[in-house]
Design an enzyme around this catalytic site. Structure first.
Site, short mmCIF file in Angstrom:
data_model
loop_
_atom_site.label_atom_id
_atom_site.label_comp_id
_atom_site.label_asym_id
_atom_site.label_seq_id
_atom_site.Cartn_x
_atom_site.Cartn_y
_atom_site.Cartn_z
CE LYS A 120 -3.87 1.73 2.75
NZ LYS A 120 -4.68 1.41 4.27
CB SER A 201 -8.08 3.42 3.18
OG SER A 201 -7.19 2.81 4.17
CB SER A 225 -8.30 0.42 6.19
OG SER A 225 -8.78 1.63 6.11
#
Ligand SMILES: *[C@@H]1O[C@H](CO)[C@@H](O)[C@H](O)[C@H]1NC(C)=O
Ligand SMILES: *[C@@H]1O[C@H](CO)[C@@H](O)[C@H](O)[C@H]1NC(C)=O
Ligand SMILES: *[C@@H]1O[C@H](CO)[C@@H](O)[C@H](O)[C@H]1NC(C)=O
Ligand SMILES: *[C@@H]1O[C@H](CO)[C@@H](O)[C@H](O)[C@H]1NC(C)=O
Ligand SMILES: *[C@@H]1O[C@H](CO)[C@@H](O)[C@H](O)[C@H]1NC(C)=O
Ligand SMILES: *[C@@H]1O[C@H](CO)[C@@H](O)[C@H](O)[C@H]1NC(C)=O
Ligand SMILES: *[C@@H]1O[C@H](CO)[C@@H](O)[C@H](O)[C@H]1NC(C)=O
Ligand SMILES: *[C@@H]1O[C@H](CO)[C@@H](O)[C@H](O)[C@H]1NC(C)=O
Ligand SMILES: *[C@@H]1O[C@H](CO)[C@@H](O)[C@H](O)[C@H]1NC(C)=O
Ligand SMILES: CC(=O)N[C@H]1CO[C@H](CO)[C@@H](O)[C@@H]1O
Length: 560
Positions: A120, A201, A225
């Site tokens: 990420k 997210s 997330s």
């Protein structure tokens, strides 16, 4: 897409494809082992596991260079539509070459040797890749060294293939943005419905793991997330206990709630990655809470198909009732959840209904959960910015970050507001303030005795299960772990519901959903066993197929 990168990878792939298709990409075996797998049919990269990749690498059917090239091609095939990957690692091919040579010399480092993984875009690497949390404010910033987890991946022989797009600032900026949108990375879409909300997210990480754009991806979670994008992208996500995995040089929201974990297509593959990530780090003292003198259990060995036999598993009925009374939208997920309770019972587990969270009403009304994140972010973002060795816009705290963001047209303000930061700045205190500690203590009750931890204790449970759409928030406030496993998908006649911004399909035909296994802090070994046994009995991931799929495969894949 970046012209230079795509030109480079296409040239590389063409040269590889010139070798004979029958023996995959390589003409000669790279290891002393006989090519006993030669006549076997290799699964597509959308279905392949670490064990299968390793067998192929060991037997010389393909190399890690082949894998990197294939995955890059797959990323570029779908990236214009789904916008999953922000940037590719320009060093990935040379890293793969070096790892291929190590393997050929009989020095493979372990299960992740030569396996491409995406991370990420809030997990820093001290290389050519940017670490931005999706904000232009951090483009060009530099860190003193790799984040601990990037370093652990490299030491284990994994290839960091690139950075996955995300909800900007891990969804900690705006009240009217959309999941998977970042100013730097654009809007991520999921692959099961056109314009599908990827959730967030860790949006790009979820889509990438699901479509086989890498073997697995790392996500981060503060509250939902990892679990939520795993839920909507038909993948397994492990949200580790806060403190099991280091957050050093990961762009923070909250030191009390942030955690980094794997997203993959199977429980076992996620367990392989977690094995490498977990452990003490002198740079993150929350890791000193790891029990058993810091010795990490064997998470892969925990993948026991009989783990459900004799297990006690609770269902907090009052939580499900809260989300469904008066609403019908979520009933598809709840019906599938209750239908599968017999899978657990048939496997020898005891299901304890009404393992309720006793302070649930208080929890849902409490602003203490908000206060903790606000105070942590004020403190923790300033700490991260202070660690940068190059800070291109000289932003040192949240106030400056907000001013910069509001003034920079690329950040799409005010159409995407800064309401979350506005709230934090209005509260105006960091996490050493007494008001922080009061709120933090309240949370320890709301998620503890009055929440998931209390339900586990009172009912002597091994785990709590919930539809993942309802699972993440309460364990988040006490740093407790969870695992999402695919459970089902919305049927063809399902109504389309949109996200609050109105630009993404939140639920609708073919949209997947999952089940969560929640447990005590540092109970990952138990949760992995239960999740694995359930997965082996159901394989619900296979029930639904994406509407868009990359087509590039290793030449030895079935049908190639
Ligand atoms: C993915 O797509 C986005 C949007 O088109 C683009 O900005 C980005 O550079 C692409 N990433 C790669 C690795 O090509
Ligand atoms: C990092 O960002 C800079 C500025 O946009 C860009 O020139 C560079 O290519 C980026 N790095 C990678 C690996 O994409
Ligand atoms: C450990 O965490 C505590 C609480 O945030 C902090 O006060 C302390 O300075 C940290 N210690 C180290 C060595 O980082
Ligand atoms: C648990 O919650 C359900 C739904 O609200 C309720 O019907 C049930 O009585 C509760 N059970 C216990 C033991 O609290
Ligand atoms: C929570 O808020 C609702 C609506 O404002 C109220 O009816 C209820 O009494 C509150 N519950 C608690 C436990 O504070
Ligand atoms: C927050 O926690 C404090 C301290 O326990 C408590 O007095 C207060 O009622 C809580 N606030 C909310 C909104 O739950
Ligand atoms: C987002 O909120 C801001 C105000 O906070 C407003 O100006 C803007 O129009 C909103 N954007 C959308 C798409 O509703
Ligand atoms: C779709 O929505 C309509 C109108 O609200 C409702 O009557 C219908 O039952 C819904 N269909 C499904 C499959 O939920
Ligand atoms: C992946 O596996 C699923 C389930 O077995 C299958 O339906 C699908 O066709 C496979 N995909 C490819 C590209 O082979
Ligand atoms: C780094 C990068 O390529 N960023 C691009 C991501 O996508 C958005 C639009 O989707 C572009 O504006 C960025 O330049």
């Amino acid at each position: 897409m970046a012209g230079l990168l795509s030109w480079w990878s296409r040239v590389a792939l063409v040269s590889l494809c010139s070798s004979a298709l029958v023996s995959c990409f390589v003409a000669e075996p790279r290891s002393a082992k006989p090519l006993e797998l030669d006549r076997e049919c290799f699964p597509s990269l959308i279905n392949i596991t670490i064990d299968e990749l390793t067998a192929g690498l060991e037997s010389g059917k393909f190399t890690s260079v082949d894998l990197v090239n294939a995955y890059i091609e797959r990323i570029l095939e779908v990236n214009d539509t789904l916008n999953v990957v922000t940037e590719l690692n320009p060093d990935a091919l040379s890293i793969a070459e070096a790892l291929d040579e190590e393997r050929a010399a009989g020095a493979a480092r372990g299960a992740l040797h030569g396996i491409p993984i995406l991370i990420k875009n809030n997990i820093a690497t001290n290389d050519a890749m940017n670490n931005t949390a999706g904000s232009w404010s951090l483009v060009g910033s530099e860190v003193p060294e790799d984040s601990t987890l990037a370093n652990k991946l490299r030491e284990a022989g994994a290839i960091i293939l690139g950075k996955a797009n995300l909800s900007q600032w891990a969804n900690y900026r705006s009240s009217n943005s959309s999941n998977g949108w970042s100013a730097y990375g654009g809007q991520v879409y999921a692959a099961y419905h056109e314009d599908q909300d990827p959730s967030g997210s860790s949006s790009g990480s979820g889509v990438a793991a699901s479509l086989g754009l890498a073997l697995a991806a790392l996500g981060t979670e503060t509250s939902g997330s990892i679990l939520s994008p795993s839920n909507r992208n038909d993948v397994v996500g492990i949200k580790p206990t806060v403190g099991l995995t280091s957050r050093y040089l990961v762009i923070p929201i909250s030191e009390h709630q942030d955690t980094v974990g794997p997203m993959a297509r199977t429980v076992k593959d996620a367990a392989y990655v977690l094995q490498v990530l977990a452990g003490y780090d002198e740079h993150d003292n929350y890791t000193s809470a790891i029990p058993n003198d810091g010795v990490i259990p064997d998470y892969v060995a925990a993948c026991d198909p009989d783990a459900l036999n004799g297990a006690r598993i609770g269902v907090p009925t009052n939580v499900i009732e809260y989300y469904t009374s008066g609403f019908t939208a979520m009933m598809t997920e709840v019906d599938a959840f209750y239908a599968d309770l017999d899978v657990f019972r048939d496997a020898g587990a005891e299901i304890v209904l009404d393992a309720n969270y006793t302070a649930w009403d208080q929890y849902t009304n409490s602003s203490n959960t908000t206060i903790v994140l606000q105070a942590d972010f004020i403190t923790n973002i300033a700490e991260y910015l202070a660690e940068l060795t190059v800070n291109p816009n000289d932003i040192t705290n949240l106030e400056e970050l907000r001013a910069w963001t509001q003034a920079e047209p690329l950040e799409d303000y005010p159409d995407r507001n800064t309401a979350v930061w506005d709230g934090a700045l209005e509260a105006g205190f960091g996490n050493t303030d007494p008001r922080f500690w009061e709120a933090y203590q309240a949370n320890q009750f709301l998620g503890g005795e009055g929440g998931v931890l209390g339900a586990l204790e009172r009912n002597s449970l091994d785990a709590i299960i919930l539809p993942t759409s309802f699972s993440p928030g309460n364990p988040a406030v006490v740093g407790a772990p969870g695992i999402n496993v695919p459970l089902g998908f919305y049927p063809p006649d399902a109504n389309v519901t949109m996200n609050s911004r109105g630009n993404l399909v939140a639920t609708g035909p073919n949209v997947p959903f999952g089940i969560s296994f929640l447990g005590r802090r540092f109970s990952e070994e138990t949760l992995i066993g239960l999740a694995y046994a359930y997965e082996q009995l159901t394989f619900h991931r296979d029930d639904v197929q994406p509407y868009i799929e990359p087509t590039v495969e290793l030449a030895c894949a079935c049908g190639h």
